[in-house]
Design a protein around this motif. Sequence first.
Motif, PDB file in Angstrom:
ATOM      1  N   GLY A 184       0.877  -0.270  -2.387  1.00 39.62           N
ATOM      2  CA  GLY A 184       1.081  -1.423  -1.848  1.00 39.62           C
ATOM      3  C   GLY A 184      -0.258  -2.085  -1.637  1.00 39.62           C
ATOM      4  O   GLY A 184      -0.670  -3.305  -1.855  1.00 39.62           O
ATOM      5  N   HIS A 185      -1.229  -1.426  -0.530  1.00 37.83           N
ATOM      6  CA  HIS A 185      -2.461  -1.878  -0.322  1.00 37.83           C
ATOM      7  C   HIS A 185      -3.240  -2.078  -1.675  1.00 37.83           C
ATOM      8  O   HIS A 185      -3.918  -3.328  -1.757  1.00 37.83           O
ATOM      9  CB  HIS A 185      -3.020  -0.951   0.480  1.00 37.83           C
ATOM     10  CG  HIS A 185      -2.642  -1.029   2.087  1.00 37.83           C
ATOM     11  ND1 HIS A 185      -2.672  -1.878   2.685  1.00 37.83           N
ATOM     12  CD2 HIS A 185      -2.284  -0.015   2.688  1.00 37.83           C
ATOM     13  CE1 HIS A 185      -2.224  -1.663   3.895  1.00 37.83           C
ATOM     14  NE2 HIS A 185      -1.825  -0.489   4.176  1.00 37.83           N
ATOM     15  N   ASP A 186      -3.374  -1.227  -2.348  1.00 41.51           N
ATOM     16  CA  ASP A 186      -4.281  -1.175  -3.351  1.00 41.51           C
ATOM     17  C   ASP A 186      -3.991  -2.120  -4.590  1.00 41.51           C
ATOM     18  O   ASP A 186      -4.705  -2.844  -5.367  1.00 41.51           O
ATOM     19  CB  ASP A 186      -4.369   0.219  -4.146  1.00 41.51           C
ATOM     20  CG  ASP A 186      -5.113   1.238  -3.366  1.00 41.51           C
ATOM     21  OD1 ASP A 186      -5.500   0.632  -2.159  1.00 41.51           O
ATOM     22  OD2 ASP A 186      -5.053   2.482  -3.365  1.00 41.51           O
ATOM     23  N   PHE A 232       8.599   7.066   4.864  1.00 40.32           N
ATOM     24  CA  PHE A 232       7.705   6.669   3.757  1.00 40.32           C
ATOM     25  C   PHE A 232       6.775   5.551   4.255  1.00 40.32           C
ATOM     26  O   PHE A 232       7.386   4.538   4.387  1.00 40.32           O
ATOM     27  CB  PHE A 232       8.518   6.262   2.653  1.00 40.32           C
ATOM     28  CG  PHE A 232       9.454   7.349   1.679  1.00 40.32           C
ATOM     29  CD1 PHE A 232       8.333   8.022   0.814  1.00 40.32           C
ATOM     30  CD2 PHE A 232      10.310   7.660   1.975  1.00 40.32           C
ATOM     31  CE1 PHE A 232       8.733   9.069  -0.069  1.00 40.32           C
ATOM     32  CE2 PHE A 232      10.916   8.947   0.979  1.00 40.32           C
ATOM     33  CZ  PHE A 232      10.092   9.523   0.062  1.00 40.32           C
ATOM     34  N   ASP A 233       5.780   5.694   4.468  1.00 45.76           N
ATOM     35  CA  ASP A 233       4.576   4.745   5.043  1.00 45.76           C
ATOM     36  C   ASP A 233       4.720   3.332   4.144  1.00 45.76           C
ATOM     37  O   ASP A 233       4.847   3.503   2.843  1.00 45.76           O
ATOM     38  CB  ASP A 233       3.398   5.248   5.056  1.00 45.76           C
ATOM     39  CG  ASP A 233       2.649   4.623   6.149  1.00 45.76           C
ATOM     40  OD1 ASP A 233       2.434   3.126   5.943  1.00 45.76           O
ATOM     41  OD2 ASP A 233       1.959   5.191   6.957  1.00 45.76           O
ATOM     42  N   GLY A 234       4.924   2.443   4.916  1.00 46.08           N
ATOM     43  CA  GLY A 234       4.628   0.879   4.216  1.00 46.08           C
ATOM     44  C   GLY A 234       5.914   0.930   3.115  1.00 46.08           C
ATOM     45  O   GLY A 234       5.871  -0.155   2.220  1.00 46.08           O
ATOM     46  N   ASP A 267       7.706   2.663   8.485  1.00 46.24           N
ATOM     47  CA  ASP A 267       6.865   2.346   9.808  1.00 46.24           C
ATOM     48  C   ASP A 267       6.885   0.628   9.924  1.00 46.24           C
ATOM     49  O   ASP A 267       6.603   0.366  10.857  1.00 46.24           O
ATOM     50  CB  ASP A 267       5.738   3.083   9.983  1.00 46.24           C
ATOM     51  CG  ASP A 267       4.788   2.972   8.774  1.00 46.24           C
ATOM     52  OD1 ASP A 267       5.055   2.454   7.863  1.00 46.24           O
ATOM     53  OD2 ASP A 267       3.392   3.399   9.031  1.00 46.24           O
ATOM     54  N   HIS A 268       6.757   0.072   8.754  1.00 49.33           N
ATOM     55  CA  HIS A 268       6.641  -1.362   8.615  1.00 49.33           C
ATOM     56  C   HIS A 268       6.692  -1.828   7.085  1.00 49.33           C
ATOM     57  O   HIS A 268       6.709  -0.875   6.255  1.00 49.33           O
ATOM     58  CB  HIS A 268       5.262  -1.844   9.055  1.00 49.33           C
ATOM     59  CG  HIS A 268       4.099  -0.969   8.528  1.00 49.33           C
ATOM     60  ND1 HIS A 268       3.765  -1.115   7.202  1.00 49.33           N
ATOM     61  CD2 HIS A 268       3.421   0.147   8.895  1.00 49.33           C
ATOM     62  CE1 HIS A 268       2.822  -0.078   6.903  1.00 49.33           C
ATOM     63  NE2 HIS A 268       2.536   0.703   7.956  1.00 49.33           N
ATOM     64  N   GLY A 269       6.706  -3.090   6.865  1.00 49.94           N
ATOM     65  CA  GLY A 269       6.685  -3.727   5.489  1.00 49.94           C
ATOM     66  C   GLY A 269       5.461  -3.828   5.156  1.00 49.94           C
ATOM     67  O   GLY A 269       4.251  -3.070   5.170  1.00 49.94           O
ATOM     68  N   THR A 308      -0.859  -6.313   2.638  1.00 50.67           N
ATOM     69  CA  THR A 308      -1.173  -5.701   3.935  1.00 50.67           C
ATOM     70  C   THR A 308      -0.013  -5.849   4.971  1.00 50.67           C
ATOM     71  O   THR A 308       0.915  -6.405   4.544  1.00 50.67           O
ATOM     72  CB  THR A 308      -2.673  -6.012   4.640  1.00 50.67           C
ATOM     73  OG1 THR A 308      -3.113  -4.865   5.526  1.00 50.67           O
ATOM     74  CG2 THR A 308      -2.761  -7.268   5.084  1.00 50.67           C
ATOM     75  N   HIS A 309      -0.387  -5.285   6.157  1.00 56.28           N
ATOM     76  CA  HIS A 309       0.553  -5.401   7.213  1.00 56.28           C
ATOM     77  C   HIS A 309      -0.096  -5.494   8.426  1.00 56.28           C
ATOM     78  O   HIS A 309      -1.222  -5.062   8.495  1.00 56.28           O
ATOM     79  CB  HIS A 309       1.706  -4.302   6.914  1.00 56.28           C
ATOM     80  CG  HIS A 309       0.947  -3.030   6.968  1.00 56.28           C
ATOM     81  ND1 HIS A 309       0.690  -2.227   8.072  1.00 56.28           N
ATOM     82  CD2 HIS A 309       0.415  -2.149   5.979  1.00 56.28           C
ATOM     83  CE1 HIS A 309      -0.194  -1.145   7.798  1.00 56.28           C
ATOM     84  NE2 HIS A 309      -0.242  -1.095   6.445  1.00 56.28           N
ATOM     85  N   GLY A 310       0.594  -5.458   9.479  1.00 54.14           N
ATOM     86  CA  GLY A 310       0.003  -5.802  10.863  1.00 54.14           C
ATOM     87  C   GLY A 310       0.645  -7.101  11.572  1.00 54.14           C
ATOM     88  O   GLY A 310       0.431  -7.019  12.817  1.00 54.14           O
ATOM     89  N   VAL A 315       3.534   5.058  -0.915  1.00 59.19           N
ATOM     90  CA  VAL A 315       3.985   3.984  -1.109  1.00 59.19           C
ATOM     91  C   VAL A 315       3.155   2.886  -0.397  1.00 59.19           C
ATOM     92  O   VAL A 315       3.015   1.597  -0.891  1.00 59.19           O
ATOM     93  CB  VAL A 315       5.256   3.837  -0.833  1.00 59.19           C
ATOM     94  CG1 VAL A 315       6.060   2.119  -0.963  1.00 59.19           C
ATOM     95  CG2 VAL A 315       6.376   4.729  -1.484  1.00 59.19           C
ATOM     96  N   ASP A 316       2.597   3.208   0.566  1.00 58.35           N
ATOM     97  CA  ASP A 316       1.758   2.440   1.641  1.00 58.35           C
ATOM     98  C   ASP A 316       0.485   2.251   0.618  1.00 58.35           C
ATOM     99  O   ASP A 316      -0.204   1.131   0.591  1.00 58.35           O
ATOM    100  CB  ASP A 316       1.426   2.957   2.776  1.00 58.35           C
ATOM    101  CG  ASP A 316       0.673   1.914   3.754  1.00 58.35           C
ATOM    102  OD1 ASP A 316       0.975   0.833   4.200  1.00 58.35           O
ATOM    103  OD2 ASP A 316      -0.624   2.362   4.032  1.00 58.35           O
ATOM    104  N   ASP A 317      -0.214   3.200   0.018  1.00 57.74           N
ATOM    105  CA  ASP A 317      -1.296   3.193  -0.613  1.00 57.74           C
ATOM    106  C   ASP A 317      -1.078   2.365  -1.895  1.00 57.74           C
ATOM    107  O   ASP A 317      -2.058   1.410  -1.849  1.00 57.74           O
ATOM    108  CB  ASP A 317      -1.562   4.749  -1.360  1.00 57.74           C
ATOM    109  CG  ASP A 317      -2.305   5.531  -0.275  1.00 57.74           C
ATOM    110  OD1 ASP A 317      -2.204   5.179   0.992  1.00 57.74           O
ATOM    111  OD2 ASP A 317      -2.062   6.715  -0.580  1.00 57.74           O
TER     112      ASP A 317
HETATM  113 ZN    ZN Z   1      -0.560   0.495   5.201  1.00 60.68          ZN
END
Ligand code: ZN
Length: 407
Positions: free
Chosen positions: A197-199, A36-38, A240-242, A345-347, A193-195
Amino acid sequence: MKVRITILILLLPLVLGCADENGQPEKTPKLLLVSFDGFRYDYLEFTDTPNFDAFVRGGVMAESMRPVFPTKTFPNHYSIVTGLYPENTGLIANNMYDPQTGEEFHLYDREAVEDPGWYGGEPIWNTVEQQGLKAGTMFWVGSEAPIQGQQPTYWKRYDGEMSEEARIDTVVSWLAGDTGESVDFATLYFELVDDAGHDHGIESDSIIAAIQRADRLIGYLDRRLEESNVGPINIMIVSDHGMAELYGDKLIVLDQIINPGDIEWITFQPVTFIQPTKGKTDEIYRQLKEREEHYRIYRRQDLPEKYHLKNHRRVTDLVMIADIPYTILTTDFIDRFRNHLPTATHGYDNFAPEMQAFFAANGPDFVSGDTVGNFQSIHLYGLMNMLLGTEPAENDGSIDSVRVLLK
Ligand code: ZN
Ligand code: AMP
Ligand code: ZN
């Protein structure tokens, strides 16, 4: 006599463990890797998640899992399946430039994503197929490219429009062998879930709805596996990340510090890779160092060892790392996208609490009812090989760091 009976009773579980009910030797359980991305390490605390809870109750969960740096999708998904740090895979970012070939990589550029030249190391699907097992990937970074001239028996080109249920149905049919020979190892990927989070940010109703939807998908997967008689299976759910919330006034405006005309190549993320034009590296470094607030600026060779990043030619001469929750951008970008800047975001630094990823596992080989401490995602490649009984390729992980997950 009594002694012999005792020995027999002691041996019984071992003997039973080696054979099925028909007396046939028991097969190694299959393995399903779900991303589950993000999905931040603490998202289960955000709302009710009955299906995740049941999964974890019967299995094991990590307090958190440390991603690789930078905490982006491509580097992280590919490090999970190779056990290699980005400086050893070459997948050092979602967007990058290779000075050796003069080519650019962007995650939305199909040709680049499917070009094996970008991917170093040996992904797990190649390892298992080289050793006589079968693999099927429902989207996983790298699986769309013929790395080492090879691809999984079944694989799908990334399609964000494909429904989550259809993804699950397809993977379950591969595992059950409905399409011919069944696979021993499979992957699933979900970006919802990543989408969210970003949006909408991590303080939104949308992130709650996305976590709940992810939870229902775990329930759906469980039912489909049961109905399809897939048999014993180990399942690992990872991210893959938070994710970290952003604030509109926490901006680092690059063209207020340096002259954009002095830059040959740049990619903006919380980690900004800067390749200055010839002869300009020292000057740009000095300008960024003088104003080093809410970010850190490094020459490639001075990047901290803990990031395991600097030893790859695709890393630019200068690397700028924003502090959470700052964003690095330009005046032009702000003018054009003022109302469309991401909400989260993340990175960022892979040691930051907000960037920690999720890990839970359930299946015949995993302990049940336990929570374990933080470990690095780099160890999962070795773990997956151990579960499948395959010999891993050389990698940066160590099985000792994750043995506590196993019975
Ligand atoms: Zn992302
Ligand atoms: P990130 O913001 O780094 O988390 O990137 C997430 C995005 O990566 C998702 O929203 C997907 O659109 C994209 N993505 C994931 N897997 C692939 C793939 N195999 N090919 C192209 N894009 C992908
Ligand atoms: Zn991601």
